[in-house]
Design a protein around this motif. Sequence first.
Motif, PDB file in Angstrom:
ATOM      1  N   GLN A  79       0.867  -1.177   0.000  1.00 11.48           N
ATOM      2  CA  GLN A  79       0.000   0.000   0.000  1.00 11.48           C
ATOM      3  C   GLN A  79       0.904   1.227   0.000  1.00 11.48           C
ATOM      4  N   ILE A  80       1.128   1.797  -1.191  1.00 10.22           N
ATOM      5  CA  ILE A  80       2.054   2.919  -1.359  1.00 10.22           C
ATOM      6  C   ILE A  80       1.277   4.219  -1.293  1.00 10.22           C
ATOM      7  N   ASP A  81       1.680   5.099  -0.388  1.00  7.27           N
ATOM      8  CA  ASP A  81       0.950   6.360  -0.209  1.00  7.27           C
ATOM      9  C   ASP A  81       1.119   7.292  -1.409  1.00  7.27           C
ATOM     10  N   HIS A  82       2.373   7.478  -1.856  1.00 14.24           N
ATOM     11  CA  HIS A  82       2.626   8.393  -2.968  1.00 14.24           C
ATOM     12  C   HIS A  82       3.811   7.887  -3.791  1.00 14.24           C
ATOM     13  N   LEU A  83       3.721   8.068  -5.102  1.00 21.71           N
ATOM     14  CA  LEU A  83       4.831   7.817  -6.018  1.00 21.71           C
ATOM     15  C   LEU A  83       5.122   9.096  -6.788  1.00 21.71           C
ATOM     16  N   LEU A  84       6.385   9.451  -6.854  1.00 23.45           N
ATOM     17  CA  LEU A  84       6.823  10.626  -7.609  1.00 23.45           C
ATOM     18  C   LEU A  84       7.923  10.168  -8.563  1.00 23.45           C
ATOM     19  N   ILE A  85       7.698  10.357  -9.877  1.00 20.72           N
ATOM     20  CA  ILE A  85       8.610   9.827 -10.897  1.00 20.72           C
ATOM     21  C   ILE A  85       9.044  10.960 -11.808  1.00 20.72           C
ATOM     22  N   ASN A  86      10.367  11.030 -12.092  1.00 19.09           N
ATOM     23  CA  ASN A  86      10.846  12.059 -13.015  1.00 19.09           C
ATOM     24  C   ASN A  86      11.376  11.422 -14.299  1.00 19.09           C
ATOM     25  N   ARG A  87      11.848  12.242 -15.209  1.00 19.50           N
ATOM     26  CA  ARG A  87      12.287  11.764 -16.527  1.00 19.50           C
ATOM     27  C   ARG A  87      13.642  11.056 -16.475  1.00 19.50           C
ATOM     28  N   PHE A  88      14.324  11.099 -15.329  1.00 24.60           N
ATOM     29  CA  PHE A  88      15.531  10.294 -15.134  1.00 24.60           C
ATOM     30  C   PHE A  88      15.185   8.894 -14.628  1.00 24.60           C
ATOM     31  N   LEU A  89      13.889   8.618 -14.518  1.00 25.94           N
ATOM     32  CA  LEU A  89      13.384   7.362 -13.949  1.00 25.94           C
ATOM     33  C   LEU A  89      13.827   7.177 -12.506  1.00 25.94           C
ATOM     34  N   ASP A  90      13.873   8.281 -11.779  1.00 22.31           N
ATOM     35  CA  ASP A  90      13.983   8.227 -10.328  1.00 22.31           C
ATOM     36  C   ASP A  90      12.570   8.063  -9.789  1.00 22.31           C
ATOM     37  N   VAL A  91      12.327   6.966  -9.114  1.00 21.34           N
ATOM     38  CA  VAL A  91      10.997   6.688  -8.564  1.00 21.34           C
ATOM     39  C   VAL A  91      11.062   6.881  -7.046  1.00 21.34           C
ATOM     40  N   TYR A  92      10.463   7.960  -6.571  1.00 26.74           N
ATOM     41  CA  TYR A  92      10.445   8.253  -5.137  1.00 26.74           C
ATOM     42  C   TYR A  92       9.195   7.594  -4.540  1.00 26.74           C
ATOM     43  N   VAL A  93       9.438   6.598  -3.702  1.00 23.96           N
ATOM     44  CA  VAL A  93       8.355   5.892  -3.022  1.00 23.96           C
ATOM     45  C   VAL A  93       8.201   6.536  -1.651  1.00 23.96           C
ATOM     46  N   LEU A  94       7.049   7.157  -1.421  1.00 20.03           N
ATOM     47  CA  LEU A  94       6.856   8.004  -0.244  1.00 20.03           C
ATOM     48  C   LEU A  94       5.837   7.386   0.714  1.00 20.03           C
ATOM     49  N   ILE A 156      15.901   1.644 -13.441  1.00 19.84           N
ATOM     50  CA  ILE A 156      15.048   2.489 -12.598  1.00 19.84           C
ATOM     51  C   ILE A 156      15.691   2.621 -11.228  1.00 19.84           C
ATOM     52  N   ASN A 157      15.741   3.833 -10.717  1.00 20.17           N
ATOM     53  CA  ASN A 157      16.328   4.095  -9.408  1.00 20.17           C
ATOM     54  C   ASN A 157      15.207   4.335  -8.400  1.00 20.17           C
ATOM     55  N   TYR A 158      14.981   3.385  -7.509  1.00 13.99           N
ATOM     56  CA  TYR A 158      13.930   3.505  -6.500  1.00 13.99           C
ATOM     57  C   TYR A 158      14.490   4.197  -5.261  1.00 13.99           C
ATOM     58  N   ARG A 159      13.783   5.224  -4.782  1.00  9.43           N
ATOM     59  CA  ARG A 159      14.232   6.004  -3.632  1.00  9.43           C
ATOM     60  C   ARG A 159      13.214   5.877  -2.498  1.00  9.43           C
ATOM     61  N   ASN A 160      13.709   5.589  -1.305  1.00 12.68           N
ATOM     62  CA  ASN A 160      12.868   5.365  -0.131  1.00 12.68           C
ATOM     63  C   ASN A 160      12.811   6.637   0.716  1.00 12.68           C
ATOM     64  N   PHE A 161      11.598   7.209   0.878  1.00 16.40           N
ATOM     65  CA  PHE A 161      11.437   8.406   1.697  1.00 16.40           C
ATOM     66  C   PHE A 161      10.226   8.259   2.610  1.00 16.40           C
ATOM     67  N   VAL A 162      10.361   8.805   3.823  1.00 15.08           N
ATOM     68  CA  VAL A 162       9.265   8.861   4.788  1.00 15.08           C
ATOM     69  C   VAL A 162       8.925  10.325   5.017  1.00 15.08           C
ATOM     70  N   LEU A 163       7.665  10.675   4.791  1.00 15.44           N
ATOM     71  CA  LEU A 163       7.210  12.054   4.972  1.00 15.44           C
ATOM     72  C   LEU A 163       6.472  12.175   6.292  1.00 15.44           C
ATOM     73  N   LEU A 164       6.885  13.137   7.105  1.00 15.50           N
ATOM     74  CA  LEU A 164       6.233  13.410   8.379  1.00 15.50           C
ATOM     75  C   LEU A 164       5.453  14.709   8.290  1.00 15.50           C
ATOM     76  N   ALA A 165       4.493  14.854   9.172  1.00 18.97           N
ATOM     77  CA  ALA A 165       3.700  16.081   9.212  1.00 18.97           C
ATOM     78  C   ALA A 165       4.612  17.270   9.509  1.00 18.97           C
ATOM     79  N   PRO A 166       4.322  18.438   8.944  1.00 19.19           N
ATOM     80  CA  PRO A 166       5.174  19.618   9.183  1.00 19.19           C
ATOM     81  C   PRO A 166       5.325  19.979  10.659  1.00 19.19           C
ATOM     82  N   THR A 167       4.334  19.627  11.485  1.00 18.52           N
ATOM     83  CA  THR A 167       4.385  19.964  12.912  1.00 18.52           C
ATOM     84  C   THR A 167       5.111  18.910  13.746  1.00 18.52           C
TER      85      THR A 167
END
Length: 341
Positions: A79-94, A156-167
Amino acid sequence: MILKSKDSRQEDIQELNRLLGLNLSAKQRFLVERELKCLQAGERNEQNSAYYLDFSYKDSQNWAVIHDLRIEHRGRVAQIDHLLINRFLDVYVLESKNYYYGIKITPEGEFLVWNGKGYQAIESPVEQNARHIQALQMSVDDRNLAPRRFCFAISINYRNFVLLAPTSKIIRPEKAPFDLSSIVKADAFVSYIDQIMDKKSIIEAPKLIGSDTLRDFAEKLVRLHRPGSFDYAAKFGVAEVEGANAVSAPPVVAMPEAPTYGPDTDAPANKPACRNCRNENLTIVYGKFGYYFKCGVCDGNTPIKITCGKDGHNERIRKEGQKFFRECADCGSSKLFFVNP
């Protein structure tokens, strides 16, 4: 470009509210209410993260955004919350997380959250997201979905990121067994990505794909989406008997993060006050052991006591408009105790 928005969870919320209208045991009611509050909190957090991504990338032809992607492959579910992909095929899995008090990371890489009284260990969101990436990568490889050039698949370069609330507060150790830069506040993530893109080398230019190819690849990922369904009645052991009488129960709502006491004609005669300094500038906080008042002066905690006063009875918070009631889930007694202006 945004190729998939977040799926609505209103049906799940309605189902949980429907279960609350049945004749549940005190334990079942507590579990259903907790599930509903967690669902609502998670919805808000993912929507907040999606806002920052959509604001920056919705009109860009160099980035593709996918929200709420659920993949089933080889017996694995991601269950992937967000995917962000650019033209370099960097896939940021958030992975979006909402830690009310923030998060602390130990030098050994253990994740701890503050529950109002002490630190509690939780599953590593980085490792959780790594499993999502593994399922996604297997799905792409097994189906040969990667864009090709001269008959060869582009890496494809898969990148692992965790996003926290701004507060959220992030306490990082000086040294850790993994890169802590992958844990970022949602509002700072776009700036962090901009810094990464500024450092892209000209050597990577041959890997660059066209906007049409980017869209085509992202649309293939969207077609992998398999919406999930949950049998909440079975999960909480609710036996629904045909023709059984249901009890009337108002929908449970998530408590406001920092409500303040305000004057109202129907407000209780005595305002709640801090048990240490008797200050009336209080906010409601939900911790491991239930709701309590947080003092804005001495920072003390004042637990909210059970309304009926009977041992073994469980309390819940009920909201009607701007009014909050302490209500016993066992005997049904309730009392107005807080008004949000």
